[in-house]
Structures are given as C-alpha cells and as structure tokens.
Enzyme design. Structure first.
Site, short mmCIF file in Angstrom:
data_model
loop_
_atom_site.label_atom_id
_atom_site.label_comp_id
_atom_site.label_asym_id
_atom_site.label_seq_id
_atom_site.Cartn_x
_atom_site.Cartn_y
_atom_site.Cartn_z
N HIS A 285 33.25 38.94 25.41
CA HIS A 285 32.89 39.10 24.42
C HIS A 285 31.92 40.31 25.71
O HIS A 285 30.66 40.16 25.39
CB HIS A 285 31.60 38.48 23.85
CG HIS A 285 32.21 37.27 22.61
ND1 HIS A 285 33.01 37.99 21.33
CD2 HIS A 285 33.26 36.38 23.08
CE1 HIS A 285 33.24 37.16 21.01
NE2 HIS A 285 33.52 36.39 21.36
N ASP A 338 32.41 31.71 24.81
CA ASP A 338 33.66 31.41 23.86
C ASP A 338 34.48 32.29 23.92
O ASP A 338 34.20 33.62 24.11
CB ASP A 338 32.56 31.58 22.54
CG ASP A 338 32.09 32.70 22.50
OD1 ASP A 338 31.83 33.08 22.81
OD2 ASP A 338 32.56 32.75 20.97
N GLU A 339 35.51 31.98 23.64
CA GLU A 339 36.96 32.99 23.33
C GLU A 339 37.07 34.34 24.30
O GLU A 339 37.09 35.29 24.39
CB GLU A 339 36.64 33.79 22.10
CG GLU A 339 36.00 33.45 20.15
CD GLU A 339 35.88 33.62 19.71
OE1 GLU A 339 36.08 33.37 18.24
OE2 GLU A 339 34.99 35.67 19.69
N VAL A 340 36.98 33.06 25.32
CA VAL A 340 37.72 33.90 26.76
C VAL A 340 39.55 33.85 26.74
O VAL A 340 39.88 33.19 26.68
CB VAL A 340 37.16 33.39 27.64
CG1 VAL A 340 38.02 33.85 29.47
CG2 VAL A 340 35.60 32.86 27.79
N ASN A 341 39.95 35.12 26.48
CA ASN A 341 41.11 35.96 26.53
C ASN A 341 42.36 35.78 27.90
O ASN A 341 40.93 36.64 27.84
CB ASN A 341 41.52 36.56 25.46
CG ASN A 341 42.95 37.24 25.61
OD1 ASN A 341 44.24 36.50 25.35
ND2 ASN A 341 43.40 37.97 24.46
#
Length: 343
Positions: A285, A338-341
């Site tokens: 993010h 969160d949401e670490v691609n």
C-alpha cells in the site's frame, strides 16, 4: 462506559463526504439526551423508564425530581488550574445552553464542583477515566447540593462533564434547562481502555475542520482513540521534513497536511481526552511514496510493495517514523503490514 466487544472499525473512506458527515452527526441525538424531533414537527414521546445516557454508566441511581439549571452556571474547580477542564466546561456550557435560558430566576443548580486528585494531564492509553457524578438540589437545608464531579484525572472529569451535558434537557415550554429524575448518583469507568474510530484520509482527503468535527463527535460518545490512517497507496498527504518530496504523492498540492496541521489535530484531540494513533502502511500500500522518490519502487512498472532489497528504503522508513514520533506522542503507532503482493 459500556461498549460492544464485537465492534469492528469502519473504513470511512468507503463513504462519500456528505454520507460521512451525516453518519457522524447522526449520533448526536443518541449521545446528547436532548429532545428528539420528528420530521412531522412534533416532539417524540420518550420512554421515561429508560435512561438516556450514552454509553450507559457502569453504576447509577436516580430519583423523581426535576431540577432547573442556571444559565449563569459556574465552575468551582478543586486542585491546580487545569486548562483541559476549564475549556471543557466552557464547551459543555455552550452545548447545554445552546437555546439560551431564562435569567433572573431562582435555580436548583447554579454551580458545578469538579474535584481532580491528580495534576498530571499526560494522556496515555489506560489513563484513569473513572469519575463519580452527584446531582442534587441546592437549598439552605442541604449539606451537599448542586453538581459535583470527582475524578482521579482530568480525563475522568471530562467524561463526567459529558454525562452531565446529556442529563441537561432544554424545556421549550418554559424555556429553561432541566435535569429530570434527580437526584442522580453515577459511578462510571470505561469497560475498554481502547475505544477507537478509524479515519482514512489517504483514500479520501478531509479538511482539518472536518477532522475536528469528527473528534468532537467522538468525545460525545466517550471514544478515546482516533486511528488516523494518513498514508496509503492512493495518496501521501502528510509533510515529512526528513524527506520533503514524499508529499508529492498527495492528490493535489491543496490536499495535504503540514506538520503544524497534524500537531493541531493532536492538540485538539488531547483537549477532549482523545489520543491520535497514526498509521503508515508498509511495505505494501505504498505506491504513493514513489511519486517523490521513485527509487522506492521495485521498478517503473512495479510500484509496490516498497523495494525492501535496498537500504535506502529502510532509511526512508526510519526518517518517516522519527519525524512522526515528534508529531504523535501516543504510545501506539500502526504500520499496516497487510496485503503485501510478492508475486
């Protein structure tokens, strides 16, 4: 101060600004305990068997008397001078008497006595917010009369003043402020040390004055932590002196927060017993960071997560945290995570 353990923070960025403001201010009738009006212009009949205080105090007793409150209500503060309590008293007096009131009469309540047992006004998670509130009729025969709030900290006194404001109701017939079901004796303390509201100004920029209105609304419900989600992939609106190009990631140059803006928000919240917990989401993010420092991106075509293979990335993160620590004194700081691609 009761709360709901199943409560999950709302992501306010999902709502348009008008909807957000409506949501915040729709809680006012619940937390003020004042007369409710319908769209048909007649007063809603309230169930007198219920206690209209929000959140409901831990312990309380009430009676059957109705007391009148003096528009020239004064504060009698016991202890060292407290700006927090004095300014809160003036705020609540304006709320209580927003419709005015008749003067020159004899009133049952003309003074609020506040006793605070500590001079320390440091605002930390877990600070003692307990208080006791006594509301009785003042007359020549009573030893104790009027309103008395006793607390171990100034922030407990704030919660007591909020409860008092909810007890005060303006009677449109006689144009006086009244306290029903007196005498009141209330003993209250928070059920939860952390009672927060999340505000996302990265995905939806909000002006300083709107943030202040939200903080004011939080105090009416005795919330005590503003979780300020300032930075995300959509925008980087906060000034960071150590890395001044970071806020090039803001939506526009007009949709930014200076260091002074952020300090103003923190100070405004503290005066209402509210901590500000800042959030900077890393390492995912974080696309907006690269608008000012493209080397933070793994590549021009891959703009998040942050490039954790470079020492420079950690230097920037350290600089951000060091600068934000000077702005936000609260013990807690949120790093997202969160949401670490990684694909």
């Amino acid at each position: 101060m009761s709360s709901n353990s199943s409560f999950s923070p709302l992501n306010l960025s999902q709502f348009p600004l008008k909807s957000l403001i409506f949501f915040i201010f729709s809680i006012f009738p619940l937390v003020n305990g004042r007369s409710l009006k319908s769209t048909h212009h007649h007063t809603t009949n309230l169930d007198e068997s219920l206690t209209y205080l929000w959140p409901l105090p831990e312990k309380f007793t009430s009676g059957n008397d109705t007391l009148t409150v003096d528009p020239n209500l004064t504060l009698d503060f016991t202890g060292n001078q407290s700006v927090v309590v004095e300014e809160a008293f003036e705020r609540y007096r304006k709320i209580i008497f927003k419709h005015g009131g008749r003067s020159g009469e004899s009133f049952d309540v003309s003074k609020v006595t506040v006793i605070v047992h500590s001079d320390n006004d440091e605002l930390k998670l877990g600070v003692d917010e307990s208080y006791s509130l006594l509301v009785t009729k003042s007359n020549e025969h009573s030893i104790v009369g009027g309103v008395s709030i006793e607390a171990n900290s100034v922030y407990g006194a704030l919660r007591g003043l909020e409860t008092l404001s909810q007890l005060c109701i303006f009677d449109y017939g006689v144009k006086t402020v009244q306290i029903h079901k007196a005498p009141w004796f209330i003993q209250d303390k928070p059920r939860f040390a952390y009672r927060g509201l999340l505000l996302d100004t990265s995905r939806h920029y909000l002006p300083i004055e709107i943030i202040k209105q939200i903080i004011e609304s939080m105090s009416y419900a005795k919330l005590n932590v503003l979780h300020w989600h300032i930075i995300d992939e959509e925008s980087f609106p906060l000034e960071v002196p150590s890395y001044p190009n970071l806020w090039k990631g803001a939506y526009t140059k007009w949709e930014r927060y200076t260091v002074e803006d952020a300090i103003e928000i923190v100070d405004y919240a503290k005066m209402r017993g509210i901590n500000v917990m800042a959030e900077v989401d890393v390492p995912g993010h974080a696309e907006s960071w690269g608008a000012g420092y493209p080397d933070l991106w793994p590549s021009p075509s891959c703009k998040e997560p942050l490039d954790v293979s470079k020492n420079y990335t950690f230097d920037v993160i350290s600089g951000i945290l060091a600068d934000m620590r000077k702005i936000f004194p609260f013990d807690l700081f949120h790093l997202g995570g969160d949401e670490v691609n990684t694909s």
